[in-house]
Design an enzyme around this catalytic site. Structure first.
Site, PDB file in Angstrom:
ATOM      1  N   GLN A   1     -15.735   2.079  -5.571  1.00 43.14           N
ATOM      2  CA  GLN A   1     -14.969   0.953  -5.026  1.00 43.14           C
ATOM      3  C   GLN A   1     -13.488   1.340  -4.957  1.00 43.14           C
ATOM      4  O   GLN A   1     -12.674   0.581  -4.425  1.00 43.14           O
ATOM      5  CB  GLN A   1     -15.126  -0.289  -5.913  1.00 43.14           C
ATOM      6  CG  GLN A   1     -16.555  -0.803  -5.994  1.00 43.14           C
ATOM      7  CD  GLN A   1     -16.698  -1.870  -7.048  1.00 43.14           C
ATOM      8  OE1 GLN A   1     -16.496  -3.064  -6.795  1.00 43.14           O
ATOM      9  NE2 GLN A   1     -17.041  -1.455  -8.256  1.00 43.14           N
ATOM     10  N   ASN A   2     -13.171   2.479  -5.519  1.00 40.75           N
ATOM     11  CA  ASN A   2     -11.763   2.903  -5.601  1.00 40.75           C
ATOM     12  C   ASN A   2     -11.299   3.503  -4.279  1.00 40.75           C
ATOM     13  O   ASN A   2     -12.083   4.134  -3.561  1.00 40.75           O
ATOM     14  CB  ASN A   2     -11.587   3.911  -6.733  1.00 40.75           C
ATOM     15  CG  ASN A   2     -11.959   3.315  -8.083  1.00 40.75           C
ATOM     16  OD1 ASN A   2     -11.990   2.085  -8.241  1.00 40.75           O
ATOM     17  ND2 ASN A   2     -12.292   4.160  -9.033  1.00 40.75           N
ATOM     18  N   VAL A   3     -10.028   3.298  -4.009  1.00 39.03           N
ATOM     19  CA  VAL A   3      -9.458   3.823  -2.757  1.00 39.03           C
ATOM     20  C   VAL A   3      -8.643   5.093  -3.034  1.00 39.03           C
ATOM     21  O   VAL A   3      -8.073   5.684  -2.114  1.00 39.03           O
ATOM     22  CB  VAL A   3      -8.598   2.746  -2.045  1.00 39.03           C
ATOM     23  CG1 VAL A   3      -9.491   1.585  -1.595  1.00 39.03           C
ATOM     24  CG2 VAL A   3      -7.471   2.226  -2.930  1.00 39.03           C
ATOM     25  N   ASP A   4      -8.627   5.500  -4.315  1.00 37.52           N
ATOM     26  CA  ASP A   4      -7.905   6.746  -4.637  1.00 37.52           C
ATOM     27  C   ASP A   4      -8.797   7.939  -4.329  1.00 37.52           C
ATOM     28  O   ASP A   4     -10.011   7.790  -4.121  1.00 37.52           O
ATOM     29  CB  ASP A   4      -7.455   6.738  -6.117  1.00 37.52           C
ATOM     30  CG  ASP A   4      -8.616   6.726  -7.110  1.00 37.52           C
ATOM     31  OD1 ASP A   4      -8.669   5.802  -7.956  1.00 37.52           O
ATOM     32  OD2 ASP A   4      -9.481   7.629  -7.050  1.00 37.52           O
TER      33      ASP A   4
ATOM     34  N   HIS B   1     -14.631   0.641  -0.272  1.00 35.82           N
ATOM     35  CA  HIS B   1     -13.503  -0.242   0.073  1.00 35.82           C
ATOM     36  C   HIS B   1     -12.382   0.499   0.765  1.00 35.82           C
ATOM     37  O   HIS B   1     -11.247   0.024   0.805  1.00 35.82           O
ATOM     38  CB  HIS B   1     -12.999  -0.946  -1.193  1.00 35.82           C
ATOM     39  CG  HIS B   1     -14.032  -1.861  -1.785  1.00 35.82           C
ATOM     40  ND1 HIS B   1     -13.969  -2.319  -3.083  1.00 35.82           N
ATOM     41  CD2 HIS B   1     -15.175  -2.383  -1.268  1.00 35.82           C
ATOM     42  CE1 HIS B   1     -15.016  -3.085  -3.323  1.00 35.82           C
ATOM     43  NE2 HIS B   1     -15.768  -3.131  -2.238  1.00 35.82           N
TER      44      HIS B   1
ATOM     45  N   TYR C   1       0.829  -1.219   0.000  1.00 39.06           N
ATOM     46  CA  TYR C   1       0.000   0.000   0.000  1.00 39.06           C
ATOM     47  C   TYR C   1       0.860   1.265   0.000  1.00 39.06           C
ATOM     48  O   TYR C   1       0.477   2.291  -0.555  1.00 39.06           O
ATOM     49  CB  TYR C   1      -0.988  -0.030   1.184  1.00 39.06           C
ATOM     50  CG  TYR C   1      -2.103  -1.017   0.944  1.00 39.06           C
ATOM     51  CD1 TYR C   1      -2.069  -2.298   1.498  1.00 39.06           C
ATOM     52  CD2 TYR C   1      -3.155  -0.713   0.073  1.00 39.06           C
ATOM     53  CE1 TYR C   1      -3.057  -3.226   1.225  1.00 39.06           C
ATOM     54  CE2 TYR C   1      -4.154  -1.637  -0.207  1.00 39.06           C
ATOM     55  CZ  TYR C   1      -4.093  -2.893   0.365  1.00 39.06           C
ATOM     56  OH  TYR C   1      -5.078  -3.809   0.066  1.00 39.06           O
TER      57      TYR C   1
ATOM     58  N   THR D   1     -16.209  -0.888 -13.882  1.00 36.83           N
ATOM     59  CA  THR D   1     -16.129  -1.955 -12.884  1.00 36.83           C
ATOM     60  C   THR D   1     -16.520  -3.272 -13.528  1.00 36.83           C
ATOM     61  O   THR D   1     -17.418  -3.322 -14.372  1.00 36.83           O
ATOM     62  CB  THR D   1     -17.028  -1.675 -11.658  1.00 36.83           C
ATOM     63  OG1 THR D   1     -17.022  -2.825 -10.798  1.00 36.83           O
ATOM     64  CG2 THR D   1     -18.457  -1.347 -12.049  1.00 36.83           C
ATOM     65  N   SER D   2     -15.848  -4.350 -13.114  1.00 39.19           N
ATOM     66  CA  SER D   2     -16.141  -5.673 -13.692  1.00 39.19           C
ATOM     67  C   SER D   2     -17.348  -6.314 -13.009  1.00 39.19           C
ATOM     68  O   SER D   2     -17.755  -7.413 -13.357  1.00 39.19           O
ATOM     69  CB  SER D   2     -14.914  -6.583 -13.519  1.00 39.19           C
ATOM     70  OG  SER D   2     -14.626  -6.737 -12.126  1.00 39.19           O
TER      71      SER D   2
HETATM   72  N1  APR Z   1     -12.355   3.000 -19.105  1.00 39.48           N
HETATM   73  C1  APR Z   1     -13.458   2.310 -18.686  1.00 39.48           C
HETATM   74  N2  APR Z   1     -13.398   1.065 -18.163  1.00 39.48           N
HETATM   75  C2  APR Z   1     -12.179   0.504 -18.072  1.00 39.48           C
HETATM   76  C3  APR Z   1     -10.994   1.145 -18.494  1.00 39.48           C
HETATM   77  C4  APR Z   1     -11.126   2.454 -19.025  1.00 39.48           C
HETATM   78  N3  APR Z   1     -10.049   3.145 -19.442  1.00 39.48           N
HETATM   79  N4  APR Z   1      -9.942   0.287 -18.261  1.00 39.48           N
HETATM   80  C5  APR Z   1     -10.456  -0.825 -17.702  1.00 39.48           C
HETATM   81  N5  APR Z   1     -11.799  -0.705 -17.605  1.00 39.48           N
HETATM   82  C6  APR Z   1     -12.757  -1.651 -17.040  1.00 39.48           C
HETATM   83  C7  APR Z   1     -12.444  -3.129 -17.238  1.00 39.48           C
HETATM   84  O1  APR Z   1     -13.002  -3.586 -18.459  1.00 39.48           O
HETATM   85  C8  APR Z   1     -13.158  -3.748 -16.038  1.00 39.48           C
HETATM   86  O2  APR Z   1     -14.506  -4.031 -16.325  1.00 39.48           O
HETATM   87  O3  APR Z   1     -12.743  -1.450 -15.649  1.00 39.48           O
HETATM   88  C9  APR Z   1     -13.112  -2.646 -14.974  1.00 39.48           C
HETATM   89  C10 APR Z   1     -12.081  -2.937 -13.893  1.00 39.48           C
HETATM   90  O4  APR Z   1     -12.502  -4.090 -13.223  1.00 39.48           O
HETATM   91  P1  APR Z   1     -11.662  -4.576 -11.964  1.00 39.48           P
HETATM   92  O5  APR Z   1     -10.216  -4.523 -12.298  1.00 39.48           O
HETATM   93  O6  APR Z   1     -12.291  -5.859 -11.527  1.00 39.48           O
HETATM   94  O7  APR Z   1     -11.926  -3.435 -10.878  1.00 39.48           O
HETATM   95  P2  APR Z   1     -13.201  -3.252  -9.962  1.00 39.48           P
HETATM   96  O8  APR Z   1     -14.442  -3.719 -10.650  1.00 39.48           O
HETATM   97  O9  APR Z   1     -13.180  -1.851  -9.482  1.00 39.48           O
HETATM   98  O10 APR Z   1     -12.853  -4.239  -8.743  1.00 39.48           O
HETATM   99  C11 APR Z   1     -13.736  -4.183  -7.647  1.00 39.48           C
HETATM  100  O11 APR Z   1     -12.341  -5.701  -6.444  1.00 39.48           O
HETATM  101  O12 APR Z   1     -10.192  -6.179  -6.314  1.00 39.48           O
HETATM  102  C12 APR Z   1     -11.231  -5.674  -5.576  1.00 39.48           C
HETATM  103  O13 APR Z   1     -11.386  -4.109  -3.839  1.00 39.48           O
HETATM  104  C13 APR Z   1     -10.968  -4.266  -5.170  1.00 39.48           C
HETATM  105  O14 APR Z   1     -12.377  -2.326  -5.428  1.00 39.48           O
HETATM  106  C14 APR Z   1     -11.865  -3.474  -6.097  1.00 39.48           C
HETATM  107  C15 APR Z   1     -12.975  -4.443  -6.394  1.00 39.48           C
END
Ligand code: APR
Length: 226
Positions: A87-90, A105, A54, A171-172
């Site tokens: 969900q972002n920590v930034d 988070h 971190y 977000t995924s």
């Molecule tokens: N613009 C839009 N979407 C994007 C971009 C971009 N430039 N780059 C990547 N993505 C999308 C990807 O396609 C994906 O669907 O952002 C999403 C990122 O997904 P993850 O990496 O799974 O992140 P997130 O959904 O925020 O994860 C949720 O999981 O790991 C834990 O606590 C952590 O907060 C996090 C949580």
């Protein structure tokens, strides 16, 4: 009365600022297995590794800037009530000017002691082993690790229930309870999902915009301001 936009953002929101997402980097976080650096078990096993993980992300955050998607969302507050549930920590939403942000988070620029999150401290520097709070208890990042409770989820659910418009960004939709929030908005409101590689939502009422955040957010704003 201004309409209420609820934004659910994830790591893709900050990708264009140069911050890595979680699942785009083939499941490794800066080369680490997620459970070794983002779980209470990982912290118990190797606290120095977790603190350093971190520390690296905190230093990187202080080097990057909000991107156009963050800035456009902040501008929306001129015409709408905007609640950002991230969900972002930034702190990029806040640095872009958004005034109503909740971090499901946790926050990279905050710390707490290892026993309770009752007291939160600002934290812009490294946290090392033997860095203690005023009560002499070891400090840790104010991050919700896998398996830990999500203290703000009820507040987030309440916010979703008062949405007039929903915008999901980058977000995924794989991590719960955050991923369930979209089901708590009123059924017939306009819903958008901006993601350059969108996950299936199984909800035909959501308008999917397969673009990167900066492009997708400006497209949605144009539609909302028409
Ligand atoms: N613009 C839009 N979407 C994007 C971009 C971009 N430039 N780059 C990547 N993505 C999308 C990807 O396609 C994906 O669907 O952002 C999403 C990122 O997904 P993850 O990496 O799974 O992140 P997130 O959904 O925020 O994860 C949720 O999981 O790991 C834990 O606590 C952590 O907060 C996090 C949580």
């Amino acid at each position: 009365m201004k309409k209420h936009i609820v934004v659910l953002s994830g790591a893709g929101m900050s990708a264009e600022s140069g911050l890595k997402t979680f699942r785009d980097s083939n499941g490794l976080w800066e080369g680490h297995d997620v459970m070794s650096v983002a779980s209470p078990e990982g912290f118990a096993k190797n606290p120095a590794l977790v603190l350093d993980f971190y520390n690296q992300r905190r230093r990187q955050l202080l080097e990057v800037e909000p991107n156009q998607a963050h800035l456009n969302l902040a501008q929306l507050e001129n015409d709408f009530k905007v609640s950002i549930i991230t969900q972002n920590v930034d702190d990029l939403h806040e640095r872009a000017g958004s005034t109503n942000v909740i971090h499901l988070h946790g926050e990279l620029l905050k710390s707490r002691n290892v026993e309770t999150d009752a007291v939160i401290y600002d934290c812009k520097t490294d946290i090392c082993l033997d860095d203690k709070d005023p009560n002499g208890i070891q400090l840790r990042p104010h991050i919700v690790w896998f398996g830990e409770a999500v203290p703000l989820i009820d507040k987030a659910l309440d916010i979703c229930q008062t949405a007039d418009i929903l915008i999901i960004i980058g977000t995924s939709l794989q991590v719960y309870p955050a991923a369930s929030l979209m089901h708590y908005v009123p059924e017939h409101i306009p819903k958008f999902y901006i993601d350059n590689n969108p996950a299936p939502t199984h909800d035909a009422s959501i308008k999917v915009i397969a673009e990167r955040a900066s492009i997708g957010v400006s497209k949605v704003i144009k539609e909302l301001l028409k």
